[in-house]
Enzyme design. Structure first.
Site, PDB file in Angstrom:
ATOM      1  N   SER A 107       0.860  -1.189   0.000  1.00 58.96           N
ATOM      2  CA  SER A 107       0.000   0.000   0.000  1.00 58.96           C
ATOM      3  C   SER A 107       0.892   1.233   0.000  1.00 58.96           C
ATOM      4  O   SER A 107       2.048   1.166   0.455  1.00 58.96           O
ATOM      5  CB  SER A 107      -0.895   0.015   1.245  1.00 58.96           C
ATOM      6  N   TYR A 148      -1.422   0.222  10.784  1.00 55.44           N
ATOM      7  CA  TYR A 148      -1.639  -0.284   9.429  1.00 55.44           C
ATOM      8  C   TYR A 148      -0.415  -0.005   8.563  1.00 55.44           C
ATOM      9  O   TYR A 148       0.074  -0.894   7.850  1.00 55.44           O
ATOM     10  CB  TYR A 148      -2.880   0.362   8.809  1.00 55.44           C
TER      11      TYR A 148
END
Length: 235
Positions: free
Chosen positions: A143, A156
């Site tokens: 990501s 995250y």
């Protein structure tokens, strides 16, 4: 097109979002696809859609990537159906409450288990055979949060930094073995997760096919080319 005719790919997190897009694009290019996710009902829906398009062969396997034994069963099922695994797409991921101040330890543990351990379990299960064959490709979906950290993405982002770190180290470990590694870092993609988490709607989100095409680009390069890192962002 049949760029990947006869190749076999396992895609985790293949019941929705980016995973579905990747599976369909691989099948469109003639690959046999093995769909893995926790929801059997959703997997069967995706299987039906791929078969309706008439591209490639498809097998489903209800799998929890945080369970090492289930991952091993997944790989065995793929090998029984198609003899060997050419591509592993580690796409399964969780984006939950990530600010340390939130104190949501169980959600942190889930992200660590799925995003990091799930990826490692998959790699561990396919790598020995890939090394024996001197052929294979591991694609890890990270990501842009593995490149940048915001005040609400701490944990995250840490998991996605880990995905990138493992991808980078693994590529070096596997140099000259015939097994390639690609890390793909998507920006905001138009999925159910982005509908919940996105607070910035001034840009068009990426489509799942945009990430799928990055996968296709990486796996269709000549054997001597290893595409290590792809970042895909909205304009």
């Amino acid at each position: 097109m049949d760029l990947l005719q006869g190749k076999t790919a396992i895609i985790t997190g293949a019941s929705s979002g980016i995973g579905v897009g990747i599976a369909k694009e691989l099948a469109k290019e003639g690959a046999n696809v093995v769909l893995a996710a926790r929801s059997k009902a959703k997997l069967l829906e995706v299987e039906k859609e791929i078969k309706a398009e008439g591209n490639g062969k498809v097998v489903t396997a209800q799998t929890d990537v945080t369970n090492k034994q289930e991952i091993e069963i997944l790989v065995k099922k793929a090998e029984e159906a198609f003899h060997h695994v050419d591509f592993l797409v580690n796409n399964a991921g969780q984006m939950l409450s990530a600010a340390v101040r939130s104190g949501k330890i169980e959600e942190w543990e889930t992200m660590i288990d799925v995003n990091i351990k799930g990826m490692l379990f998959g790699i561990h299960a396919v790598l020995p055979t890939m090394l024996e064959r001197s052929s294979g490709h591991i694609i890890n979906i990270a990501s842009v949060s593995g490149l940048e950290v915001t005040k609400v993405s701490t944990v995250y982002s840490a998991t996605k930094f880990a995905v990138r770190a493992i991808s980078t180290g693994l590529e070096k470990e596997l140099a000259r073995t015939g097994v390639r590694v690609t890390n793909i870092s998507p920006g905001m993609v138009d999925t159910a997760i982005s509908d919940v988490t996105s607070s910035n709607n001034d840009r068009k989100k990426l489509e799942t096919q945009d990430i799928a095409k990055a996968v296709i680009y990486a796996v269709t390069q000549p054997d001597y080319v290893n595409v290590n890192e792809i970042t895909v962002r909205p304009v």
